[in-house]
Design an enzyme around this catalytic site. Structure first.
Site: not given
Ligand code: LLP
Length: 417
Positions: A273, A312, A316, A342
């Site tokens: 995923e 981001r 973070y 602001c």
């Molecule tokens: N599968 C599930 C169940 C997830 O919750 C997520 C991400 C993914 C796949 C995909 O993850 P990736 O391959 O993109 O790392 N907003 C944060 C990232 C939050 C990710 C949440 N879940 C950021 O900007 O770094």
């Protein structure tokens, strides 16, 4: 690797000068390179060619229909976490048998949509959800495939907010509760337990945490199969990191080589995923310098893109590379690149060495394709940015810029009654 490059010093996206896009569509502007995200998708598929697998792109990273459609055409599936994402994935042409649905708080209408659509699997995160899902399926005269999302209690060594597979996180079924959940699954008439799932976090640089989670998953699969459940697939979530700054994330090939031996003998389909790995490097955010302000001991480059466009850095303390769009020369100086919002947390980059910039210049914030527009808001009544997709020399506006009136529309149409 991406297709943002320089020609005579000027920034290009594939065969298009970024300055032309900024001039034509205005700023803030998200620019996506199709070739980049397709290449990242292909890299994963090729790396895993020797293992039966399915890639379910994580729609939350960037759900723009232009991107989803391009991935769907390539045979990519979707990982969704809400009814809205499922609806979007279907509109984009993603095939239901390639859609999985995770999330800790799925509502009845959301589960109904999943069952009506006949998606491959609902990734069930607690026993109560399993019961609710079965009731819904029975009511609709269906059976729904599901996977247990387990919490393997593994530390993915990433930002605290991006950790999802530790015991204290809200996600998944605890390993010690899997037996009880399996008892329930066996007794429910509306669900078929066909898979196992975990997602341990995001921006994970190396394969160690995946190996640890896989070792746990192998035991669970053996136990479930021993009880007669035909476990057809193992979903190992997303989380593969990209390079924002100086990180050295594993490649798709390294990831495959490190984990394949832990899945090959299981005789099942692997589901991945990925979100960020596919779209992260494929996007930039372009902003225009409004003012350059020098205060004692500090220089601020104030641009028209802010934390509402890219949260981001604020959320973070993420470091995204920032560069001028035009060719630059002259002595670099230290500055904070900030937005117009602001809040003092509204910055895109702090203490950056930047060539001379002045009012009207454009800057590009790199690796903004994932969790950029997807997390954008209208804070301070700022219309959300336009998005363009570049494919070679072809330019598609895949989302128009919102207007001030768009921001009022839903309120004006409500009435007092
Ligand atoms: N599968 C599930 C169940 C997830 O919750 C997520 C991400 C993914 C796949 C995909 O993850 P990736 O391959 O993109 O790392 N907003 C944060 C990232 C939050 C990710 C949440 N879940 C950021 O900007 O770094």
């Amino acid at each position: 690797m991406d297709y943002f490059h320089r020609k005579d010093g000027a920034l290009w996206c594939e065969d298009v000068p970024v300055a032309d896009l900024a001039r034509r569509f205005g700023t803030p502007l998200y620019v996506y390179s199709r070739r980049t995200f397709i290449e990242h998708y292909d890299k994963l598929t090729h790396a895993f060619a020797g293992v039966p697998h399915r890639i379910c792109y994580s729609v939350k990273a960037n759900g723009n229909l232009g991107i989803l459609r391009a991935l769907a055409q390539r045979g990519c599936g979707a990982d969704v976490v809400s009814g809205g994402e499922l609806h979007r994935a279907l509109v984009a042409g993603m095939s239901p048998d390639r859609i999985v649905y995770s999330g800790v708080g799925k509502t009845v209408p959301e589960l109904e949509l999943a069952v009506r659509t006949g998606i491959l699997a609902v990734n069930v995160e607690n026993v109560e959800e399993l019961r609710v899902l079965s009731d819904i399926a029975v009511r609709m005269g269906r059976r729904q495939g599901c996977a247990f999302r387990v919490n393997p209690d593994v530390d993915p060594h990433t930002h605290d907010y991006l950790t999802t597979g530790r015991a204290e996180n809200k996600f998944g079924i605890a390993l010690e509760d899997v037996g009880q959940a399996a008892d329930l699954a066996a007794s429910l008439p509306g669900v078929d337990l066909i898979g196992l799932d975990f997602h341990i976090g995001s921006q994970i640089l190396s394969s160690g945490p995946y190996q640890a989670a896989l070792r746990q998953a192998r035991q669970v699969i053996e136990a479930l199969r021993g009880r007669g459940f035909p476990i057809h697939h193992l979903d190992i979530g997303g989380g593969l990191a990209v390079r924002y700054d100086h990180e050295r994330p594993m490649t798709a090939d390294q990831f495959h080589d490190d984990i394949a031996h832990l899945v090959r003998d299981l005789d099942l389909e692997l589901i991945l995923e990925p979100g960020r790995f596919i779209v992260g490097p494929a996007g930039i955010l372009v902003g225009q310098v409004q003012f350059v302000k020098q205060v004692p001991g500090k220089r601020f480059v104030i641009v028209d893109a802010g934390m509402n466009d890219l949260i981001r850095p604020a959320l973070y303390e993420a470091v995204h590379r920032i560069e001028p769009v035009a060719p630059s020369s002259g002595q670099a100086t230290m500055a904070d690149v900030v937005g117009p919002i602001c809040e003092s947390g509204d910055f895109l980059g702090k203490d950056r060495m930047l060539p001379p910039l002045e009012r009207g210049d454009w800057v590009a914030v790199f690796t903004a394709g994932a969790y950029g527009f997807a997390m954008a808001s209208n804070y301070n009544q700022r219309p959300r940015a336009a998005e363009v997709l570049v494919d070679g020399g072809r330019i598609m506006q895949v989302r128009r810029r919102e207007t001030w009136d768009d921001l009022l529309a839903l309120e004006l149409e409500s009435s007092d009654s």
